[in-house]
Design an enzyme around this catalytic site. Structure first.
Site, PDB file in Angstrom:
ATOM      1  N   GLY A 166       0.808  -1.208   0.000  1.00 34.36           N
ATOM      2  CA  GLY A 166       0.000   0.000   0.000  1.00 34.36           C
ATOM      3  C   GLY A 166       0.836   1.251   0.000  1.00 34.36           C
ATOM      4  O   GLY A 166       0.368   2.311   0.421  1.00 34.36           O
ATOM      5  N   THR A 204      19.989  -5.016 -14.998  1.00 32.89           N
ATOM      6  CA  THR A 204      21.071  -4.634 -14.093  1.00 32.89           C
ATOM      7  C   THR A 204      22.434  -4.960 -14.680  1.00 32.89           C
ATOM      8  O   THR A 204      22.585  -5.942 -15.435  1.00 32.89           O
ATOM      9  CB  THR A 204      20.922  -5.364 -12.749  1.00 32.89           C
ATOM     10  OG1 THR A 204      22.091  -5.142 -11.941  1.00 32.89           O
ATOM     11  CG2 THR A 204      20.762  -6.859 -12.932  1.00 32.89           C
ATOM     12  N   ASN A 229      24.509   1.904 -10.494  1.00 26.29           N
ATOM     13  CA  ASN A 229      24.108   2.167  -9.103  1.00 26.29           C
ATOM     14  C   ASN A 229      23.155   3.354  -9.029  1.00 26.29           C
ATOM     15  O   ASN A 229      23.608   4.503  -9.014  1.00 26.29           O
ATOM     16  CB  ASN A 229      25.347   2.407  -8.238  1.00 26.29           C
ATOM     17  CG  ASN A 229      26.168   1.147  -8.059  1.00 26.29           C
ATOM     18  OD1 ASN A 229      26.782   0.665  -8.992  1.00 26.29           O
ATOM     19  ND2 ASN A 229      26.168   0.607  -6.854  1.00 26.29           N
ATOM     20  N   TYR A 261      20.918 -13.169  -8.010  1.00 27.82           N
ATOM     21  CA  TYR A 261      20.267 -11.941  -8.457  1.00 27.82           C
ATOM     22  C   TYR A 261      20.608 -11.666  -9.916  1.00 27.82           C
ATOM     23  O   TYR A 261      19.719 -11.495 -10.768  1.00 27.82           O
ATOM     24  CB  TYR A 261      20.677 -10.763  -7.578  1.00 27.82           C
ATOM     25  CG  TYR A 261      20.308  -9.418  -8.156  1.00 27.82           C
ATOM     26  CD1 TYR A 261      18.991  -9.127  -8.505  1.00 27.82           C
ATOM     27  CD2 TYR A 261      21.284  -8.439  -8.377  1.00 27.82           C
ATOM     28  CE1 TYR A 261      18.650  -7.893  -9.058  1.00 27.82           C
ATOM     29  CE2 TYR A 261      20.951  -7.209  -8.922  1.00 27.82           C
ATOM     30  CZ  TYR A 261      19.638  -6.938  -9.258  1.00 27.82           C
ATOM     31  OH  TYR A 261      19.308  -5.721  -9.806  1.00 27.82           O
TER      32      TYR A 261
END
Length: 316
Positions: free
Chosen positions: A34, A114, A167, A138
Site C-alpha cells: 500500500g 542490471t 548504481n 540476483y
C-alpha cells in the site's frame, strides 16, 4: 499511451511512474504493497508472482508496460535463490504471458535490468557486448528475465527494451531511498542520525558508477518511445564517472556539514571497479545523465530522506 508500471511504489518505479505522468501518459501502478504512488497514478493491487493477479490487472488493455517489480539484493539472493528466481523470472514470465494474451497491436515493454548480469568483467568500461557471466542468483535471474523478454519480442507480439542500470541513487521531493543495504541510502541514514555508523569494506577504494534516479526515469521514458515490434534492445544506463566509497562518504559529509562515523571491515570479494559505457543509449536515444554528479545525487537523497516516508520492500 496507457502504461502499467510494476513495482510503482518502489524507489525507481515511483520515479518512472511520475515521469510518465508528466509526459501525459495514463499511468497505472501494480504493487503488492500500500505504499505511496505519485499523483495521478492509478493503483492496482497485485503481486507479480501471482499469475492470476497479473492476468486480472491486464483485463484493462495496456499499450505499454514498464516492468520494475523485482528483488534486488545480492546478498539476500545467495540466501534465497529460489525466491529470487520465482520473483525476478516468474514475475517477468507472468507479465509476458499477460502481454501475449491481451491481443491487439504489439505492446511496448521496458524492463529494469542490471549491470550484475555482466559479473566481473575486466574492462574498465562495460559495453552491452561484454560477456554475460553473473556471479550470484540476483544477476542470473535478471539475465534469464532479459532472455525471456527477447524471445517474446522475436515473435512480434511486443517490442522491448532492457535497461541495465548501474548504481541508482538520489531522490525526488518526498521520495527517497530507504534501502540501507545501498551505500548512498546508508550514508544518508548515518548523516541523519538514524544509523550509528557507516561500515566500509576495505579501504573504500572500490569504484562504482552512481546514477540519479531521475536520470534513470528519463531512460525509461525514452526507451518506451523507442520500442519497435519484433525487436529487443539492451542499453546500459550509467554516467561512466568513477566514484569510490570514500568519495560517497566525503559527499555525504559535505552535504550534512559534519563528519560521519566510519568503521572499516576486511575487504569483500567484489569487483574493484564497475563503470558503464552508455554510449549506445546516448547515441540512439539521445539520453543524457544530467543530474548524476555525485554531490547532487547525495544532496537530493539527503533532502528526500527528510521529506519522505519509509520505502516498501524492494520488490515494490
Amino acid at each position: 499511451m496507457r502504461v502499467l508500471v510494476t513495482g510503482a511504489t518502489g524507489f525507481v518505479g515511483y520515479a518512472v511512474a511520475a515521469r510518465l505522468c508528466r509526459d501525459g501518459h495514463e499511468v497505472w501502478g501494480l504493487a503488492r504493497s500500500g505504499g505511496r504512488l505519485p499523483d495521478r497514478v492509478g493503483r492496482i493491487v497485485g503481486d507479480v508472482r501471482d499469475d492470476a493477479a497479473v492476468r486480472a490487472a491486464f483485463m484493462q488493455r495496456f499499450d505499454a508496460v514498464c516492468h520494475l517489480a523485482a528483488l534486488v539484493r545480492v546478498r539476500d539472493s545467495r540466501a534465497d535463490p529460489v525466491g529470487y528466481w520465482r520473483t525476478n523470472v516468474g514475475g517477468t514470465l507472468a507479465v509476458l504471458q499477460a502481454l501475449a494474451a491481451q491481443g491487439g497491436p504489439p505492446a511496448r515493454l521496458v524492463v529494469a535490468s542490471t549491470c550484475a548480469v555482466y559479473g566481473e568483467p575486466g574492462a574498465a568500461l562495460i559495453t552491452e557486448d561484454a560477456p554475460t557471466q553473473p556471479t550470484h542468483p540476483y544477476g542470473a535471474s535478471k539475465l534469464a528475465a532479459d532472455r525471456a523478454v527477447a524471445d517474446l519480442a522475436d515473435t512480434g507480439v511486443i517490442g522491448a527494451v532492457s535497461l541495465r542500470a548501474f548504481n541508482v541513487a538520489g531522490g525526488l521531493p518526498g521520495h527517497g531511498d530507504r534501502d540501507e543495504t545501498r551505500l548512498v541510502a546508508k550514508a544518508v541514514a548515518v548523516a541523519r542520525g538514524r544509523a550509528a555508523e557507516l561500515t566500509v569494506n576495505g579501504d573504500g577504494s572500490v569504484v562504482r558508477d552512481y546514477l540519479h534516479v531521475a536520470d534513470m526515469a528519463d531512460a525509461f521514458a525514452l526507451a518506451l518511445d523507442a520500442c519497435r515490434p519484433g525487436h529487443w534492445t539492451v542499453y546500459n544506463v550509467g554516467c561512466g564517472r568513477r566514484s569510490t566509497i570514500m568519495d560517497v562518504v566525503a559527499a555525504a559529509e559535505a552535504v550534512a556539514g559534519r563528519r560521519l562515523p566510519v568503521r572499516h571491515l576486511p575487504p569483500a570479494a567484489e569487483p574493484a571497479e564497475l563503470l558503464a559505457d552508455a554510449s549506445r543509449i546516448r547515441t540512439e536515444l539521445g539520453w543524457r545523465p544530467e543530474r548524476s554528479e555525485l554531490r547532487r545525487i547525495v544532496a537530493d537523497a539527503y533532502a528526500a530522506d527528510e521529506e519522505g516516508e519509509p520505502a516498501p520492500h524492494p520488490a515494490g
